[in-house]
Design a protein around this motif. Structure first.
Motif, short mmCIF file in Angstrom:
data_model
loop_
_atom_site.label_atom_id
_atom_site.label_comp_id
_atom_site.label_asym_id
_atom_site.label_seq_id
_atom_site.Cartn_x
_atom_site.Cartn_y
_atom_site.Cartn_z
N GLU A 166 0.75 -1.24 0.04
CA GLU A 166 -0.04 -0.10 -0.15
C GLU A 166 0.86 1.35 -0.21
N SER A 167 2.13 1.27 0.05
CA SER A 167 3.16 2.23 0.30
C SER A 167 3.31 2.97 -0.98
N THR A 168 3.55 4.29 -0.70
CA THR A 168 4.09 5.21 -2.03
C THR A 168 5.49 5.68 -1.51
N ILE A 169 5.91 5.69 -0.30
CA ILE A 169 7.08 6.13 0.05
C ILE A 169 8.36 5.40 -0.36
N PRO A 170 9.41 5.90 -0.88
CA PRO A 170 10.61 5.23 -1.39
C PRO A 170 10.86 4.48 -0.36
N ILE A 171 11.24 3.25 -0.75
CA ILE A 171 11.95 2.14 0.19
C ILE A 171 13.13 1.28 -0.49
N MET A 172 14.07 1.12 0.05
CA MET A 172 15.23 0.42 -0.46
C MET A 172 15.57 -0.81 0.50
N PHE A 173 15.45 -2.05 -0.06
CA PHE A 173 15.60 -3.25 0.54
C PHE A 173 17.00 -3.63 0.45
N ILE A 174 17.59 -4.22 1.52
CA ILE A 174 19.10 -4.71 1.63
C ILE A 174 18.88 -5.95 2.37
N HIS A 175 19.57 -6.98 1.71
CA HIS A 175 19.69 -8.41 2.39
C HIS A 175 21.07 -8.97 2.24
N GLY A 176 21.40 -9.66 2.63
CA GLY A 176 22.64 -10.73 2.58
C GLY A 176 21.93 -12.13 1.87
N ASP A 177 22.65 -12.53 0.85
CA ASP A 177 21.95 -13.76 0.12
C ASP A 177 22.38 -15.10 1.01
N GLU A 178 23.41 -14.97 2.12
CA GLU A 178 23.72 -15.99 2.75
C GLU A 178 23.01 -15.86 4.33
N ASP A 179 21.96 -15.15 4.39
CA ASP A 179 21.23 -14.82 5.71
C ASP A 179 20.50 -16.10 5.91
N ARG A 180 20.78 -16.85 6.91
CA ARG A 180 20.00 -17.76 7.37
C ARG A 180 18.91 -17.42 8.52
N THR A 181 19.05 -16.21 9.13
CA THR A 181 18.23 -16.07 10.23
C THR A 181 16.82 -15.49 9.50
N ILE A 182 16.78 -14.67 8.52
CA ILE A 182 15.92 -14.26 7.66
C ILE A 182 16.11 -14.30 6.28
N PRO A 183 15.65 -15.33 5.56
CA PRO A 183 15.88 -15.68 4.09
C PRO A 183 15.74 -14.27 3.32
N TYR A 184 16.56 -14.08 2.47
CA TYR A 184 16.72 -12.88 1.69
C TYR A 184 15.49 -12.72 0.69
N LYS A 185 14.77 -14.00 0.34
CA LYS A 185 13.53 -14.07 -0.59
C LYS A 185 12.56 -13.21 0.37
N MET A 186 12.45 -12.82 1.43
CA MET A 186 11.41 -12.08 2.17
C MET A 186 11.63 -10.50 1.44
N SER A 187 12.92 -10.24 1.48
CA SER A 187 13.03 -8.91 0.91
C SER A 187 12.64 -8.56 -0.59
N MET A 188 13.12 -9.85 -1.36
CA MET A 188 12.67 -9.76 -2.81
C MET A 188 11.01 -9.80 -2.92
N ASP A 189 10.21 -10.62 -1.76
CA ASP A 189 8.86 -10.52 -2.22
C ASP A 189 8.61 -9.27 -1.90
N MET A 190 8.93 -8.61 -1.02
CA MET A 190 8.42 -7.27 -0.70
C MET A 190 8.80 -6.08 -1.66
N TYR A 191 9.98 -6.37 -2.24
CA TYR A 191 10.31 -5.51 -3.25
C TYR A 191 9.34 -5.64 -4.47
N ILE A 192 8.90 -6.77 -4.86
CA ILE A 192 8.02 -7.25 -5.83
C ILE A 192 6.57 -6.51 -5.82
N ALA A 193 6.26 -6.87 -4.17
CA ALA A 193 4.82 -6.32 -3.65
C ALA A 193 4.59 -4.95 -3.73
N LYS A 194 5.89 -3.94 -3.71
CA LYS A 194 5.67 -2.59 -3.72
C LYS A 194 5.54 -2.22 -5.34
#
Length: 302
Positions: A235-263
């Motif tokens: 729903e957001s119109t504000i500029p957002i930058m997503f940053i994520h490590g591709d070896e992140d085991r705590t939070i999968p980087y796919k979650m940032s990719m999903d939100m980037y696509i969703a925006k």
């Protein structure tokens, strides 16, 4: 018949014990201290502890809606500047975790507010709420700083991990004062991140999750089902930058990719850091990290 009853009782007792342990891991994991935070960031160009102590932060305090005292630390390097970056740490960390970003943002002309989120650092509170109450606390901080700096101040938000999920969750509620968001290693929903954590621990999600979430509702007064940063981003119109490590085991980087696509509206950037885990996206390649943010800020303020 008696053996069936015994087995059921043992199962119920065992499930309650395991779910209690999981609840504490999810909301009450041991908080890190100052020394640990500076140990974590020592491999980046962040401040050493002795350097940080010389900076002269102003200690600030606000009251949350549920009457918790929340503490922040304000660095006013540019006396005439109206630009402020609010940096929000992740679960079990504290405001010292954000010290590594000080040099960069001050060079970019920003004054800095580092906050201890509820139940962390010097702030009051018992439980972490995965961005649910932290988002409401953030709104109070923004209003507080507007009153301090003037209604014409320019605010950016930078969050890491749970802090990143918090700013992402807030993204559809930003007023005109907040100009951009940087979300480093955010999770897209409360349910999904707990499911991932249970999977990593080889714990049965379908059995434990209802029990853990019930305890969260009863004791923490929120539900993991209500934590959905990806819905806010949509729903957001504000500029957002997503940053994520591709070896992140705590939070999968796919979650940032999903939100980037969703925006779908407004400026957006996605920076996947090769070889970075959950703690070292900045330290992996400081120069490239800073160049990526500079490019994003140019898009925001062009």
């Amino acid at each position: 018949m008696i053996w069936i009853i015994i087995i059921i009782l043992i199962t119920v007792i065992g499930l309650n014990y395991i779910s209690e342990y999981a609840f504490k891991e999810v909301t009450l994991s041991e908080r890190k201290d100052k020394a640990k935070m500076f140990e974590v960031i020592k491999e980046t160009n962040g401040y050493r502890e002795e350097e940080y102590d010389k900076l002269g932060f102003e200690k600030l305090c606000i009251k949350s809606k549920d009457e918790k005292s929340l503490i922040g630390y304000y660095l006013n390097r540019h006396k005439e500047s109206k630009k402020l970056i609010i940096i929000i740490h992740g679960y079990t960390a504290n405001h010292f975790r954000s010290a590594q970003y000080i040099d960069f943002f001050t060079k970019e002309g920003f004054n800095i507010l580092l906050i201890d989120v509820r139940s962390h650092g010097d702030s009051e509170g018992i439980y972490a709420t995965y961005g649910f109450k932290e988002e409401k606390d953030l709104q109070i901080w923004i209003e507080f700083m507007k009153n301090k700096l003037g209604n014409d101040c320019i605010i950016g938000l930078h969050g890491h991990s749970m802090g990143a999920a918090t700013v992402a969750n807030y993204s559809n509620k930003c007023n005109e004062t907040v100009k951009f968001i940087i979300a480093e290693a955010p999770y897209s929903s409360g349910r999904k991140i707990i499911k991932h954590q249970f999977k990593m621990a080889k714990a049965p999600f379908f059995l434990l999750y209802p029990c853990v979430n019930f305890k969260i509702k009863k004791r923490c007064e929120f539900s993991l089902e209500d934590v959905n940063p990806i819905n806010s981003v949509k729903e957001s119109t504000i500029p957002i930058m997503f940053i994520h490590g591709d070896e992140d085991r705590t939070i999968p980087y796919k979650m940032s990719m999903d939100m980037y696509i969703a925006k779908k509206q407004g400026i957006k950037e996605l920076y996947i850091v090769s070889g970075a885990n959950h703690l070292n996206s900045y330290g992996k390649d400081v120069e490239l990290y800073e160049e990526k943010i500079k490019y994003f800020l140019k898009r925001v303020f062009k």
